[in-house]
Structure formats: structure tokens, C-alpha cells
Motif scaffolding. Structure first.
Motif, PDB file in Angstrom:
ATOM      1  N   THR A 276       3.784   6.148 -13.094  1.00 42.00           N
ATOM      2  CA  THR A 276       4.799   6.403 -14.105  1.00 42.00           C
ATOM      3  C   THR A 276       5.299   7.822 -13.891  1.00 42.00           C
ATOM      4  OG1 THR A 276       3.685   4.929 -15.625  1.00 42.00           O
ATOM      5  CG2 THR A 276       5.273   6.451 -16.579  1.00 42.00           C
ATOM      6  N   ILE A 277       6.568   7.931 -13.592  1.00 40.19           N
ATOM      7  CA  ILE A 277       7.157   9.226 -13.275  1.00 40.19           C
ATOM      8  C   ILE A 277       8.151   9.595 -14.368  1.00 40.19           C
ATOM      9  CG2 ILE A 277       8.654  10.433 -11.623  1.00 40.19           C
ATOM     10  CD1 ILE A 277       7.342   8.605  -9.459  1.00 40.19           C
ATOM     11  N   THR A 278       7.953  10.761 -14.955  1.00 43.90           N
ATOM     12  CA  THR A 278       8.835  11.184 -16.032  1.00 43.90           C
ATOM     13  C   THR A 278       9.601  12.431 -15.606  1.00 43.90           C
ATOM     14  OG1 THR A 278       7.159  10.369 -17.545  1.00 43.90           O
ATOM     15  CG2 THR A 278       8.909  11.693 -18.502  1.00 43.90           C
ATOM     16  N   VAL A 279      10.899  12.335 -15.627  1.00 38.24           N
ATOM     17  CA  VAL A 279      11.743  13.495 -15.336  1.00 38.24           C
ATOM     18  C   VAL A 279      12.704  13.630 -16.513  1.00 38.24           C
ATOM     19  CG1 VAL A 279      13.392  14.555 -13.756  1.00 38.24           C
ATOM     20  CG2 VAL A 279      11.582  13.090 -12.849  1.00 38.24           C
ATOM     21  N   GLY A 280      12.663  14.760 -17.195  1.00 40.55           N
ATOM     22  CA  GLY A 280      13.464  14.916 -18.401  1.00 40.55           C
ATOM     23  C   GLY A 280      13.019  13.873 -19.410  1.00 40.55           C
ATOM     24  N   GLU A 281      13.986  13.088 -19.912  1.00 43.65           N
ATOM     25  CA  GLU A 281      13.611  12.017 -20.851  1.00 43.65           C
ATOM     26  C   GLU A 281      13.587  10.672 -20.152  1.00 43.65           C
ATOM     27  OE1 GLU A 281      16.624  12.780 -23.683  1.00 43.65           O
ATOM     28  OE2 GLU A 281      15.370  14.210 -24.766  1.00 43.65           O
ATOM     29  N   ARG A 282      13.702  10.718 -18.829  1.00 40.61           N
ATOM     30  CA  ARG A 282      13.799   9.466 -18.091  1.00 40.61           C
ATOM     31  C   ARG A 282      12.452   9.096 -17.476  1.00 40.61           C
ATOM     32  NH1 ARG A 282      17.593  12.904 -17.628  1.00 40.61           N
ATOM     33  NH2 ARG A 282      16.812  13.771 -15.709  1.00 40.61           N
ATOM     34  N   VAL A 283      12.051   7.857 -17.711  1.00 39.11           N
ATOM     35  CA  VAL A 283      10.751   7.386 -17.248  1.00 39.11           C
ATOM     36  C   VAL A 283      10.953   6.282 -16.215  1.00 39.11           C
ATOM     37  CG1 VAL A 283       8.564   6.342 -17.943  1.00 39.11           C
ATOM     38  CG2 VAL A 283       9.715   7.939 -19.481  1.00 39.11           C
ATOM     39  N   TYR A 284      10.323   6.444 -15.065  1.00 34.00           N
ATOM     40  CA  TYR A 284      10.433   5.436 -14.011  1.00 34.00           C
ATOM     41  C   TYR A 284       9.054   4.908 -13.680  1.00 34.00           C
ATOM     42  CZ  TYR A 284      14.832   7.982 -13.407  1.00 34.00           C
ATOM     43  OH  TYR A 284      16.027   8.596 -13.613  1.00 34.00           O
ATOM     44  N   LYS A 285       8.953   3.604 -13.488  1.00 37.89           N
ATOM     45  CA  LYS A 285       7.703   3.010 -13.018  1.00 37.89           C
ATOM     46  C   LYS A 285       7.921   2.665 -11.566  1.00 37.89           C
ATOM     47  CE  LYS A 285       3.960   1.179 -15.097  1.00 37.89           C
ATOM     48  NZ  LYS A 285       3.668   1.632 -16.427  1.00 37.89           N
ATOM     49  N   GLU A 286       7.209   3.350 -10.703  1.00 39.01           N
ATOM     50  CA  GLU A 286       7.446   3.188  -9.275  1.00 39.01           C
ATOM     51  C   GLU A 286       6.198   2.739  -8.550  1.00 39.01           C
ATOM     52  OE1 GLU A 286      10.311   4.062  -7.054  1.00 39.01           O
ATOM     53  OE2 GLU A 286      10.975   3.353  -9.002  1.00 39.01           O
TER      54      GLU A 286
END
Ligand SMILES: [Zn+2]
Ligand SMILES: [Zn+2]
Length: 305
Positions: A276-286
Motif C-alpha cells: 500500500t503506497i500513499t503519496v499525498g492523499e492518494r493511496v495505491y495498492k501495488e
């Protein structure tokens, strides 16, 4: 600091969500990175994403004696044309094709929200993700992002050694014959060009084109802040991170060459794990990838030295 649980949405703090038990994104794995977005009350037709000054007007053209109508949105300032398709809009025409928005988004089908963000200096979701990932990767290879994916360590950790991950079901591959590599050793090489986050090939393609590679063993792969350990049914391979000569990433694995060893070793199956990668308020599941692992190792080496 409270964070939103990526699984159930509950706001909590600590390592695990007290509502559903899912691991919470750790504050240190999230990065501050502002992305311009449109004010929520703005309508996408209020500001043309191309010239950012005109308004988009709906133009309806009757066809076939008024039975079918064709709709388009046209900018009253620059003349850019957007055509609806489903709930999205495609930028189909501009007067000046050297315009940067046309270069980046010409003929792309995007949502109202994406066009609105672009009109206010932001990006499409796909471009935002790519930018966020590149930024995250840059931080990762500088050793600025501590990652703790957990898992049971199948090895005994030494003093000051921290577990980063332990992945089961990893395959070890080796070439049948040793081919001499030419060139001196000048520090580890992390071979990947810039901006290739989404374009690293799979290991399968390599192994199929290279019949000299064969599976040697299956086991678990453990990464700590000091070493990478493969614990297989037949073999245990202990790799001191400082002894790594070169790393080559694949979407699902990694190739590692170490000082004093002739054979490159390939470890595959790492993409089964999710990050789970969080950048700013954006969350990505990679899915975990060879590229992420390569940068992670590069960052860890920087912290050892
Ligand atoms: Zn939860
Ligand atoms: Zn315009």
C-alpha cells in the motif's frame, strides 16, 4: 496521527485497524506531495482545460430529421472540442496542436473530474499515478521510506537487524553454464532507465528466450536492513547487501549478482505480495515488483554506508 484504513475506511492509528485488523498505512510510508485539484463546487464546463480561460458550451446538432442528436462541447475562447462517450469526454480537436494539453491528453477519454483537475493545473489519474510512483521510487532509493511488510522471519535476526519482509513461494533460478562477464567492479549497478515504472518486463519472457536458465529450488525470501536470504528446500543463500554487484529488475522478480560469485541468481514470484503506497492523499495498492525491490535494496545500502 489518524489514518484511514485502506480496507474498511475506519479512521484509526497504530499498526493495525482496530475495526477490521487490516494493516494501516504507516505515516512514514506516506509522502507529502501536493497535487493541484479543482475546487469541488466547480463544474468541468466552467473552465476549458486547454486554454484555461474559456467556458465549454454544449452544442447539439440534430441529424436525420431530428431523430438522433450529436452532442459536443466547444470552448468559446480557443475552440477546443470535447465529445461525450458514456460518462467521459474525449478531447477531439484544438486549433493549436502544439498546445501542451493536446500533446498530453489529445484524443484521451477522461472523466469530468479529471478534466476539471487538468483545468486547474492537475493531471489525469493515470498521469498522477505515474508521477506519484516515480516520486515514491526516488524517495525509496534514497532510503527515505522505511518499509515493513511483516511476515514470519524464517531466519534468526542478528543484533540491530530489522525484518523488512519474508515472502513464501519464491523460485530460485540459475544459469546452467557460467558466462564470464567483462568489466571491472565499480560499485553496484542498478540497471534501469528513468521513467520505466510501468514498463519493466516479466521474468517469464526472459526465461523462455533463454533455455539456459533453470529452476533450482523453491523457498522463502527474506529481506532485512542488512541482507537478503533465500531459504529453500535444498539451499540457503545469504546475501550481504554490501556484496551486491548488480541488480536487474523484472515485474515479478529480480536478478542479483554478488561479489566473488560467478552466477547470477534469479528470484521470482515476488509479485504475489501487495504494497500500500500513499503519496499525498492518494493511496495505491501495488503488487510488489523487482523494481520496487531493487530501489528498496539501493536505499538500504545507502543507509548501511
Ligand atoms: Zn479497517
Ligand atoms: Zn479553451
Amino acid at each position: 496521527m489518524k489514518v484511514k484504513c485502506p480496507k474498511c475506511g475506519f479512521e484509526d492509528e497504530g499498526k493495525f485497524c482496530s475495526n477490521c485488523g487490516a494493516p494501516l498505512p504507516q505515516p512514514n510510508s506516506s509522502l507529502e506531495q501536493k497535487a493541484p485539484t479543482a475546487p469541488p463546487e466547480a463544474l468541468w464546463v466552467d473552465r476549458c482545460p486547454v486554454c484555461k480561460s474559456g467556458k465549454l458550451l454544449l452544442i447539439t446538432k440534430k441529424k436525420f430529421f431530428g431523430l438522433v442528436s450529436a452532442e459536443k462541447f466547444e470552448c468559446d475562447s480557443c475552440g477546443a472540442i470535447f465529445r461525450p462517450k458514456g460518462d467521459k469526454y474525449k478531447l477531439t480537436k484544438v486549433t493549436d496542436t502544439s498546445n501542451i494539453i493536446w500533446q498530453e491528453y489529445g484524443n484521451q477519454l477522461l472523466t469530468e473530474r479529471e478534466w476539471k483537475n487538468i483545468a486547474y493545473g492537475g493531471m489525469s489519474d493515470a498521469k498522477q499515478k505515474e508521477a506519484d510512483m516515480e516520486y515514491w521510487m526516488t524517495q525509496l532509493k534514497e532510503g527515505n521510506i522505511p518499509i515493513h511488510m511483516g511476515g514470519e522471519a524464517p531466519i534468526l535476526l542478528k543484533k540491530k537487524e530489522e525484518l523488512i519482509f519474508a515472502l513464501p513461494n519464491i523460485f530460485l533460478w540459475e544459469p546452467r553454464a557460467v558466462r564470464r562477464t567483462i568489466g571491472g567492479y565499480g560499485g553496484p549497478s542498478f540497471r534501469v532507465a528513468k521513467g520505466v515504472y510501468f514498463r519493466v518486463g516479466g521474468f517469464r519472457a526472459k526465461s523462455e528466450s533463454n533455455e539456459e536458465l533453470r529452476t533450482i529450488d523453491q523457498g522463502s525470501l527474506t529481506l532485512t536492513n542488512k541482507r537478503l536470504v533465500f531459504s529453500g528446500a535444498k539451499r540457503t543463500i545469504n546475501i550481504d547487501l554490501r556484496k551486491i554487484v548488480s541488480v536487474e529488475p523484472y515485474s515479478d522478480g529480480i536478478a542479483i549478482r554478488r561479489e566473488g560469485k560467478e552466477k547470477t541468481q534469479y528470484f521470482t514470484g515476488i509479485d504475489q505480495a501487495k504494497l500500500t503506497i500513499t503519496v499525498g492523499e492518494r493511496v495505491y495498492k501495488e503488487p510488489f515488483s523487482g523494481l520496487i525491490l531493487m530501489y528498496l535494496i539501493e536505499g538500504l545500502i545507502k543507509k548501511i554506508e
